[in-house]
Design an enzyme around this catalytic site. Structure first.
Site: not given
Ligand SMILES: *Cc1c(COP(=O)(O)O)cnc(C)c1O
Length: 403
Positions: A146, A231, A260
């Site tokens: 994701f 990520d 985040k």
């Molecule tokens: C939440 C998330 C994203 C995307 O972030 P947004 O601020 O919702 O665009 C990308 N990678 C990971 C691992 C995430 O948990």
């Protein structure tokens, strides 16, 4: 517009369902205010938040120090655009450098934008530094990843729903199984510029790869002149009991994407961190964002990072995570398949769907959200105390053992 009276839960849900696109399926709790690990609905009922907005509020809801910074900075200046400089951006760069050791920073807003930025940086590095022929760059990613919701990012999702109806897709990605270093070795070609991976897969259900996987992946990338891009938008900033999840394996990625919790839930702030060799590929006009690096975002992020350090939230995540897991290990249910955890990131995998458990937990005053049908994700703010964990555990036990 009429001035609306206070609305009840049902009326607000009805309004939301009538006028809003239905791209989410939220639990029917309408939150009005929050403090620390607790949120309150419009009827004043209190809930313990065990999702922490997908780990965006690791510092706890409405942290007073971050709130003060937000208000102070909003009185001064909020947005300059990058056409001009502002006094907060260099300070955020310095703070991030001191905290993480990376040479350079590129600020964006949402996580998906930062992932897009990392993809652009990796491709440009591939052409300008590695010498990959034009338009041939490949990026290796993992199944069940994701990384966000843009067209390019869903182009390399293995989840059919994320892609359905959104093509045509961006080419240049190769999907391999997660946790399989040999598959990475095989997937790499002379045209591979990067391997993009979550050190622990969050949305997939807190999937922890075999020990040594990331270390081996880093070695394979180094041998093949391929960038390792982590990520850590969800796993980073303390969630797993280390500042970043890659630290569990004693490695260091070439590029790191965070977001985040970077702004403690007050504001969307994301950044890409990398070496000078990698982020140095960008020249004026190559890439940008109107809001990226704005002074309000930078001030808020600086305080959010300071809170993480001052309150030793990374260490708390480790100790409280261990404590929570010890308690959860005593659960007994025919429906319980597996519990996986790293720090305060816990996945309880059930045999039957997780949604009814989350609904029942909500009734008991505990908010969490199912991920991928069968997993109950427990990820409270890192400020949670052992007493609050006991409180949460009693409710989890009641709900899980009742079935
Ligand atoms: C939440 C998330 C994203 C995307 O972030 P947004 O601020 O919702 O665009 C990308 N990678 C990971 C691992 C995430 O948990």
């Amino acid at each position: 517009m009429p001035v609306l009276d206070r609305m009840c839960t049902e009326e607000l849900i009805e309004l939301e369902n009538r006028f809003g696109a239905h791209n989410y399926h939220p639990l029917d709790v309408v939150i009005e205010r929050a403090e620390g690990v607790w949120v309150y609905d419009v009827d004043g009922k209190r809930y313990l938040d065990c999702l922490a907005s997908y780990s965006a509020v690791n510092q706890g809801h409405c942290h007073p120090k971050i709130l003060n910074t937000l208000i102070d900075q909003a009185h001064k200046v909020t947005l300059t655009s990058r056409a001009f400089r502002n006094d907060q951006l260099p300070l955020l760069y310095r703070d991030l450098h001191e905290l993480t050791g990376f040479d350079m920073v590129l600020p964006m807003n949402s996580g998906a934008e930062a992932v897009e930025t990392a993809i652009k940086a990796a491709r440009k590095w591939g052409y300008k530094i590695k010498g990959i022929p034009d338009s041939k760059a490949e990026i290796v990613v993992c199944a069940n990843n994701f990384h966000g919701r843009t067209v390019t990012i869903v182009s390399f999702s293995s989840d059919e729903q994320y892609r359905d109806g959104f093509g045509p897709f961006t080419p240049g990605f190769k999907i391999i199984p997660f946790g399989d270093a040999a598959a990475l070795r095989e997937a790499i070609t002379p045209n591979t510029c990067a391997f993009l991976v979550e050190p622990i897969q969050g949305e997939a259900g807190i999937i922890i790869p075999p020990a040594g996987y990331l270390k081996e992946a880093a070695e394979i990338c180094r041998q093949n002149h391929v960038l390792l891009v982590c990520d850590e938008i969800q796993s980073g900033l303390g969630r797993t009991g280390e500042l970043f999840a890659y630290m569990h394996e004693g490695i260091r990625p070439d590029m790191l994407v965070i977001g985040k919790a970077l702004a403690g839930g007050f504001y969307p702030v994301s950044v890409v961190l990398a070496s000078r060799e990698v982020l140095g590929v960008f020249h004026p006009g190559d890439h940008g964002s109107t809001f990226g690096g704005n002074p309000l975002a930078c001030a808020v992020a600086r305080t959010a990072l300071r809170v993480l350090v001052e309150e030793e939230l990374v260490k708390r995540s480790k100790t409280m995570g261990q404590y929570f897991l010890e308690r959860l290990r005593t659960l007994r249910s025919w429906d319980l398949k597996e519990i996986r955890a790293k720090g305060l990131w816990i996945g309880i995998e059930m045999l039957s769907p997780a949604r009814p458990y989350c609904e029942a937990l909500k009734e008991e005053g505990l908010l969490c959200k199912e991920t991928h049908d069968h997993v109950i994700r427990i990820a409270p703010p890192l400020t949670i105390t052992s007493e609050e964990i006991d409180w949460a555990f009693e409710r989890i036990r009641k709900v899980i053992e009742a079935r």
